[in-house]
Design a protein around this motif. Structure first.
Motif, PDB file in Angstrom:
ATOM      1  N   THR A   1       0.838  -1.196   0.000  1.00  0.00           N
ATOM      2  CA  THR A   1       0.000   0.000   0.000  1.00  0.00           C
ATOM      3  C   THR A   1       0.875   1.248   0.000  1.00  0.00           C
ATOM      4  OG1 THR A   1      -1.732  -1.131   1.240  1.00  0.00           O
ATOM      5  CG2 THR A   1      -1.804   1.265   1.229  1.00  0.00           C
ATOM      6  N   PHE A   2       0.510   2.224  -0.850  1.00  0.00           N
ATOM      7  CA  PHE A   2       1.246   3.482  -0.870  1.00  0.00           C
ATOM      8  C   PHE A   2       0.291   4.650  -1.077  1.00  0.00           C
ATOM      9  CE2 PHE A   2       0.809   2.390  -5.295  1.00  0.00           C
ATOM     10  CZ  PHE A   2       0.759   3.591  -5.986  1.00  0.00           C
ATOM     11  N   LYS A   3       0.751   5.829  -0.735  1.00  0.00           N
ATOM     12  CA  LYS A   3      -0.041   7.042  -0.893  1.00  0.00           C
ATOM     13  C   LYS A   3      -0.023   7.465  -2.363  1.00  0.00           C
ATOM     14  CE  LYS A   3      -2.207  10.440   1.441  1.00  0.00           C
ATOM     15  NZ  LYS A   3      -3.307  10.229   2.400  1.00  0.00           N
ATOM     16  N   LYS A   4      -1.184   7.710  -2.906  1.00  0.00           N
ATOM     17  CA  LYS A   4      -1.291   8.150  -4.296  1.00  0.00           C
ATOM     18  C   LYS A   4      -0.403   9.369  -4.526  1.00  0.00           C
ATOM     19  CE  LYS A   4      -4.776   9.432  -7.730  1.00  0.00           C
ATOM     20  NZ  LYS A   4      -6.221   9.668  -7.967  1.00  0.00           N
ATOM     21  N   GLY A   5       0.356   9.360  -5.622  1.00  0.00           N
ATOM     22  CA  GLY A   5       1.247  10.463  -5.928  1.00  0.00           C
ATOM     23  C   GLY A   5       2.667  10.262  -5.433  1.00  0.00           C
ATOM     24  N   SER A   6       2.941   9.114  -4.810  1.00  0.00           N
ATOM     25  CA  SER A   6       4.281   8.844  -4.286  1.00  0.00           C
ATOM     26  C   SER A   6       5.273   8.569  -5.418  1.00  0.00           C
ATOM     27  CB  SER A   6       4.263   7.642  -3.336  1.00  0.00           C
ATOM     28  OG  SER A   6       3.481   7.899  -2.198  1.00  0.00           O
ATOM     29  N   THR A   7       6.533   8.940  -5.187  1.00  0.00           N
ATOM     30  CA  THR A   7       7.595   8.667  -6.140  1.00  0.00           C
ATOM     31  C   THR A   7       8.116   7.250  -5.949  1.00  0.00           C
ATOM     32  OG1 THR A   7       9.305   9.483  -4.646  1.00  0.00           O
ATOM     33  CG2 THR A   7       8.299  11.095  -6.138  1.00  0.00           C
ATOM     34  N   ALA A   8       8.938   6.805  -6.910  1.00  0.00           N
ATOM     35  CA  ALA A   8       9.520   5.467  -6.815  1.00  0.00           C
ATOM     36  C   ALA A   8      10.351   5.285  -5.543  1.00  0.00           C
ATOM     37  CB  ALA A   8      10.353   5.181  -8.064  1.00  0.00           C
ATOM     38  N   PRO A   9      11.223   6.252  -5.171  1.00  0.00           N
ATOM     39  CA  PRO A   9      11.973   6.075  -3.916  1.00  0.00           C
ATOM     40  C   PRO A   9      11.066   6.003  -2.688  1.00  0.00           C
ATOM     41  CG  PRO A   9      13.023   7.748  -5.280  1.00  0.00           C
ATOM     42  CD  PRO A   9      11.699   7.436  -5.923  1.00  0.00           C
ATOM     43  N   GLN A  10       9.981   6.790  -2.672  1.00  0.00           N
ATOM     44  CA  GLN A  10       9.061   6.748  -1.531  1.00  0.00           C
ATOM     45  C   GLN A  10       8.394   5.381  -1.424  1.00  0.00           C
ATOM     46  OE1 GLN A  10       6.716  10.197  -2.657  1.00  0.00           O
ATOM     47  NE2 GLN A  10       7.677  11.474  -1.073  1.00  0.00           N
ATOM     48  N   CYS A  11       8.042   4.802  -2.564  1.00  0.00           N
ATOM     49  CA  CYS A  11       7.445   3.462  -2.548  1.00  0.00           C
ATOM     50  C   CYS A  11       8.481   2.415  -2.155  1.00  0.00           C
ATOM     51  CB  CYS A  11       6.842   3.142  -3.913  1.00  0.00           C
ATOM     52  SG  CYS A  11       5.286   4.016  -4.226  1.00  0.00           S
ATOM     53  N   ALA A  12       9.728   2.644  -2.544  1.00  0.00           N
ATOM     54  CA  ALA A  12      10.789   1.730  -2.108  1.00  0.00           C
ATOM     55  C   ALA A  12      10.891   1.744  -0.588  1.00  0.00           C
ATOM     56  CB  ALA A  12      12.118   2.143  -2.741  1.00  0.00           C
ATOM     57  N   GLY A  13      10.676   2.918   0.002  1.00  0.00           N
ATOM     58  CA  GLY A  13      10.727   3.054   1.456  1.00  0.00           C
ATOM     59  C   GLY A  13       9.604   2.329   2.164  1.00  0.00           C
ATOM     60  N   VAL A  14       8.506   2.063   1.442  1.00  0.00           N
ATOM     61  CA  VAL A  14       7.406   1.276   2.013  1.00  0.00           C
ATOM     62  C   VAL A  14       7.904  -0.136   2.333  1.00  0.00           C
ATOM     63  CG1 VAL A  14       5.140   0.251   1.557  1.00  0.00           C
ATOM     64  CG2 VAL A  14       5.600   2.618   0.877  1.00  0.00           C
ATOM     65  N   ILE A  15       8.789  -0.648   1.486  1.00  0.00           N
ATOM     66  CA  ILE A  15       9.346  -1.996   1.694  1.00  0.00           C
ATOM     67  C   ILE A  15      10.400  -1.969   2.797  1.00  0.00           C
ATOM     68  CG2 ILE A  15      10.635  -3.877   0.612  1.00  0.00           C
ATOM     69  CD1 ILE A  15       9.388  -3.069  -2.049  1.00  0.00           C
ATOM     70  N   HIS A  16      11.346  -1.029   2.685  1.00  0.00           N
ATOM     71  CA  HIS A  16      12.394  -0.902   3.702  1.00  0.00           C
ATOM     72  C   HIS A  16      13.048   0.460   3.540  1.00  0.00           C
ATOM     73  CE1 HIS A  16      15.900  -1.751   6.197  1.00  0.00           C
ATOM     74  NE2 HIS A  16      15.297  -2.858   6.605  1.00  0.00           N
ATOM     75  N   SER A  17      13.402   1.084   4.647  1.00  0.00           N
ATOM     76  CA  SER A  17      14.035   2.408   4.597  1.00  0.00           C
ATOM     77  C   SER A  17      15.351   2.376   3.822  1.00  0.00           C
ATOM     78  CB  SER A  17      14.262   2.947   6.017  1.00  0.00           C
ATOM     79  OG  SER A  17      15.085   2.063   6.767  1.00  0.00           O
ATOM     80  N   ASP A  18      16.063   1.233   3.863  1.00  0.00           N
ATOM     81  CA  ASP A  18      17.317   1.111   3.111  1.00  0.00           C
ATOM     82  C   ASP A  18      17.072   1.204   1.606  1.00  0.00           C
ATOM     83  OD1 ASP A  18      18.810   0.881   5.379  1.00  0.00           O
ATOM     84  OD2 ASP A  18      19.088  -1.291   5.258  1.00  0.00           O
ATOM     85  N   PHE A  19      15.927   0.679   1.145  1.00  0.00           N
ATOM     86  CA  PHE A  19      15.590   0.742  -0.278  1.00  0.00           C
ATOM     87  C   PHE A  19      15.460   2.183  -0.736  1.00  0.00           C
ATOM     88  CE2 PHE A  19      13.706  -3.632  -1.499  1.00  0.00           C
ATOM     89  CZ  PHE A  19      14.639  -4.276  -0.724  1.00  0.00           C
ATOM     90  N   GLN A  20      14.844   3.006   0.124  1.00  0.00           N
ATOM     91  CA  GLN A  20      14.669   4.417  -0.224  1.00  0.00           C
ATOM     92  C   GLN A  20      15.990   5.168  -0.125  1.00  0.00           C
ATOM     93  OE1 GLN A  20      11.600   6.428   1.980  1.00  0.00           O
ATOM     94  NE2 GLN A  20      11.820   8.337   0.837  1.00  0.00           N
ATOM     95  N   ARG A  21      16.741   4.900   0.919  1.00  0.00           N
ATOM     96  CA  ARG A  21      18.001   5.620   1.148  1.00  0.00           C
ATOM     97  C   ARG A  21      19.009   5.324   0.038  1.00  0.00           C
ATOM     98  NH1 ARG A  21      22.268   4.153   4.629  1.00  0.00           N
ATOM     99  NH2 ARG A  21      20.982   2.438   5.437  1.00  0.00           N
ATOM    100  N   GLY A  22      19.068   4.078  -0.427  1.00  0.00           N
ATOM    101  CA  GLY A  22      20.050   3.710  -1.448  1.00  0.00           C
ATOM    102  C   GLY A  22      19.453   3.549  -2.838  1.00  0.00           C
TER     103      GLY A  22
END
Length: 369
Positions: free
Chosen positions: A300-321
């Motif tokens: 689940t993600f917030k409508k309008g989220s970017t790819a890095p923000q959605c990566a952060g839904v899985i794990h913060s490391d995904f968004q950071r890197g």
């Protein structure tokens, strides 16, 4: 980002029956006021036919759904914000949910008592709305009382934030004094952020859930029509659910049995599905998917989220890197049948940090930490 809904309503309108049916959880329920004392909590999978089709294609070891959490709050009586009935303490449970589902009795039955003796959905809505508004009023007033200390603070940032918040809090106080919900003000995100820590109940999105009988399955009765009109005027979602019918559906073991049962009644979907769709809509939530040999999964993600923000839904490391994302839409996969066919058809896209994720995207994130 699980969907989290708090179920409220007057005593004995069918809240706990609906909660038990939706979550397949046995919760305390009875034909008398305040049978629910402690909040009941249940988590269920979000039905998504797209995830099932992805599982058929990937043939993974496991399938993981999005989940939704329902919190069944004790019935609120008139005067709850002043300690009547079970009192104001139960309102604290509502402050922690993402959106509020107000169950409203929309059926006649002499064998089931109503705390006001008569059936009047709009009166019941007004009663609950007033109690929630008065509870928020107490919260806002307490913050205003403390604001003078912040305005005299030696910390310039604290003083600046307090000075910025004061006119907003006064506006909220005036609105709540009139018994109106804060969401009717349509505040900007900047203003919402100023009072976010207060967890104001009437700032949350409201879904009106009409509890109907089986005679009103095919066509809305007059009670439901009145609620739908009120919901449209106040920009709130409205769903109708037959609590007794949902309880029967919950007893069926397989999805096939439930589908056949609904079809025999001429219904396209269950009340649970209706409520989940309404919840996603009012909170601007959507789903993306990941797939592979190990698992297929909905996120689940917030409508309008970017790819890095959605990566952060899985794990913060995904968004950071985050480096990039390999993306295609699930409909393309369903049409072509495999990821290899997606690649051969040139449908696999490599997207960067600015990409806005779409509902139904299948994503393979690439990152380096």
């Amino acid at each position: 980002m699980p969907l989290n809904l708090g179920i409220v309503g007057l005593p004995n309108v069918g809240k706990t029956m609906i909660f038990s049916a939706l979550t397949s959880t046995i919760a305390e329920s009875a034909n008398y006021n305040f049978s629910t004392i402690n909040p009941n909590i249940g988590t269920v999978n979000v039905p998504d036919k797209r995830l099932k089709r992805l599982t058929e294609i990937y043939k993974p070891k496991k399938e993981v759904h999005n989940t939704i959490e329902f919190v069944d709050i004790a019935g609120l009586a008139k005067g709850a914000s002043k300690g009547e009935g079970m009192g104001n303490k139960f309102l604290a449970h509502i402050r922690q949910v993402g959106a509020v589902v107000q169950v409203i009795r929309c059926f006649d039955d002499d064998d089931v008592m109503h705390c006001e003796d008569t059936i009047d959905p709009l009166r019941d809505i007004e009663t609950i709305e007033l109690e929630l508004a008065f509870s928020d009023l107490e919260t806002v007033t307490n913050r205003l009382d403390k604001l003078s200390k912040f305005l005299r603070s030696n910390d310039m940032q604290v003083r600046a934030k307090a000075k910025q918040a004061e006119p907003l809090l006064l506006e909220l106080q005036e609105t709540l004094n009139e018994g109106k919900a804060i969401r009717t003000l349509e505040l900007s995100q900047d203003k919402i952020d100023l009072v976010k820590d207060l967890n104001l109940i009437t700032l949350k999105k409201m879904i009106y859930c009409c509890n109907i009988d089986e005679n009103s399955l095919e066509e809305d009765n007059d009670y439901v029509k009145a609620v739908r009109k009120y919901g449209a005027e106040n920009n709130c979602e409205v769903v109708s659910i037959c609590g007794k019918l949902e309880a029967e559906i919950a007893q069926l073991e397989s999805e096939e049995e439930r589908t056949e049962f609904l079809e025999s009644l001429g219904l396209k979907e269950s009340g649970l599905n209706q409520l989940i769709r309404a919840g996603y809509k009012c909170l601007d939530l959507e789903s993306f998917f990941t797939g592979g040999e190990d698992e297929t999964r909905a996120w689940t993600f917030k409508k309008g989220s970017t790819a890095p923000q959605c990566a952060g839904v899985i794990h913060s490391d995904f968004q950071r890197g985050f480096i990039k994302a390999a993306i295609f839409h699930c409909d393309e996969l369903f049409a072509l049948g495999s990821e290899q066919a997606i690649k051969d058809a040139g449908k696999l896209r490599i997207e960067g940090k600015e990409y806005i994720v779409k509902d139904g995207d299948v994503i393979h994130f690439r990152f380096n930490v």
